[in-house]
Design a protein around this motif. Sequence first.
Motif, mmCIF file in Angstrom:
data_model
loop_
_atom_site.group_PDB
_atom_site.id
_atom_site.type_symbol
_atom_site.label_atom_id
_atom_site.label_comp_id
_atom_site.label_asym_id
_atom_site.label_seq_id
_atom_site.Cartn_x
_atom_site.Cartn_y
_atom_site.Cartn_z
ATOM 1 N N MET A 1 0.687 -1.250 0.054
ATOM 2 C CA MET A 1 0.057 -0.047 0.042
ATOM 3 C C MET A 1 0.931 1.301 0.051
ATOM 4 O O MET A 1 0.648 2.197 -0.748
ATOM 5 N N ARG A 2 1.841 1.422 0.892
ATOM 6 C CA ARG A 2 2.787 2.380 0.739
ATOM 7 C C ARG A 2 3.522 2.674 -0.289
ATOM 8 O O ARG A 2 3.926 3.780 -0.839
ATOM 9 N N GLN A 3 4.061 1.318 -0.999
ATOM 10 C CA GLN A 3 4.713 1.410 -2.495
ATOM 11 C C GLN A 3 3.745 2.205 -3.455
ATOM 12 O O GLN A 3 4.084 3.006 -4.241
ATOM 13 N N VAL A 4 2.507 1.495 -3.740
ATOM 14 C CA VAL A 4 1.406 1.962 -4.759
ATOM 15 C C VAL A 4 0.816 3.228 -4.572
ATOM 16 O O VAL A 4 0.671 4.000 -5.385
ATOM 17 N N ARG A 5 0.419 3.453 -3.210
ATOM 18 C CA ARG A 5 -0.387 4.623 -3.029
ATOM 19 C C ARG A 5 -1.699 4.620 -3.963
ATOM 20 O O ARG A 5 -1.651 5.534 -4.808
ATOM 21 N N PRO A 6 -2.457 3.843 -3.834
ATOM 22 C CA PRO A 6 -3.589 3.841 -4.723
ATOM 23 C C PRO A 6 -4.545 5.255 -4.597
ATOM 24 O O PRO A 6 -4.287 5.785 -3.574
ATOM 25 N N PRO A 7 -5.330 5.606 -5.569
ATOM 26 C CA PRO A 7 -6.074 6.884 -5.131
ATOM 27 C C PRO A 7 -6.953 6.735 -4.158
ATOM 28 O O PRO A 7 -7.620 5.796 -3.670
ATOM 29 N N ASP A 8 -7.302 7.682 -3.397
ATOM 30 C CA ASP A 8 -8.389 8.042 -2.352
ATOM 31 C C ASP A 8 -9.612 7.129 -2.505
ATOM 32 O O ASP A 8 -10.002 7.274 -3.578
ATOM 33 N N GLY A 9 -9.899 6.052 -1.713
ATOM 34 C CA GLY A 9 -11.239 5.487 -1.808
ATOM 35 C C GLY A 9 -11.319 4.350 -2.885
ATOM 36 O O GLY A 9 -11.953 3.544 -2.903
ATOM 37 N N TRP A 10 -9.912 4.093 -3.719
ATOM 38 C CA TRP A 10 -10.075 3.078 -4.667
ATOM 39 C C TRP A 10 -10.140 1.652 -3.777
ATOM 40 O O TRP A 10 -10.693 0.858 -4.009
ATOM 41 N N PHE A 11 -9.167 1.484 -2.686
ATOM 42 C CA PHE A 11 -9.055 0.530 -2.081
ATOM 43 C C PHE A 11 -10.612 -0.179 -1.382
ATOM 44 O O PHE A 11 -10.975 -1.328 -1.573
ATOM 45 N N GLU A 12 -11.275 0.784 -0.694
ATOM 46 C CA GLU A 12 -12.473 0.572 -0.120
ATOM 47 C C GLU A 12 -13.371 0.169 -1.126
ATOM 48 O O GLU A 12 -14.072 -0.800 -0.984
ATOM 49 N N THR A 13 -13.402 0.994 -2.262
ATOM 50 C CA THR A 13 -14.492 0.325 -3.378
ATOM 51 C C THR A 13 -14.079 -0.937 -3.942
ATOM 52 O O THR A 13 -15.161 -1.703 -4.129
ATOM 53 N N GLU A 14 -12.837 -1.122 -3.860
ATOM 54 C CA GLU A 14 -12.340 -2.412 -4.710
ATOM 55 C C GLU A 14 -12.862 -3.705 -3.592
ATOM 56 O O GLU A 14 -13.390 -4.935 -3.974
ATOM 57 N N MET A 15 -12.550 -3.579 -2.201
ATOM 58 C CA MET A 15 -13.078 -4.330 -1.291
ATOM 59 C C MET A 15 -14.378 -4.676 -1.299
ATOM 60 O O MET A 15 -14.735 -5.819 -1.409
#
Length: 222
Positions: free
Chosen positions: A93-107
Amino acid sequence: MPGTRHAPHLFLDRRSAGLELAEALVPHAAERPLVLALPRGGVPVAFEVARTLRTELDILLVRRIGAPGYTGLGLGAVIDGADPQFVVNEEVMRQVRPPDGWFETEMQRQLLELEQARRLYCSERPASVGGRCVILVDDGIDTGASVRAALKGLAKAAPERLILAVPVAPREIVADLQPLVDELVCLAMPEPFGSVGRHYADFADTTDQEVADLLMEARGTT
């Protein structure tokens, strides 16, 4: 390590491997453990374990969350259950730094896919693992990525005792997974390892229908 054979071993098929694995797990029968299978290949193995122990069988579905733009990197995983759990790889997560909210949406998207997959296999709600002895079963381990995510998710659901049981796995992966469980039962750790399928005489794909049929049969015998 208790329940472990160090000599190379060839299993006839998944059902016969499950019978051998069940013999090593018989001491846990009195605990009425919840046997969880990783589909699809883990289900025939776990079916024989649950039938021998005369206990409940369910599946545990795991969906990997890949990093956007980096197909080889995993940001985490969603683990099915009565209380679904999310596992996050903080380093990635620290390496990639996805856009805000992207991870939650993907989950949430992956969680919906888990629900669809469960409906495909069975109509039952996921079994609760909290406060129970839980045995996670697969037909073998290659890299251990899915099993590792599954164990971390299960641990967050607070089982009383967590056991990983597989017929075959690489020795180094077994050592790596050992700290994540209360007990690890692996019947064979051949060297060189190659792949899981190499150690089965019959390693034909387990179909969705076979999974559904075995789960239905297991529900009728417990």
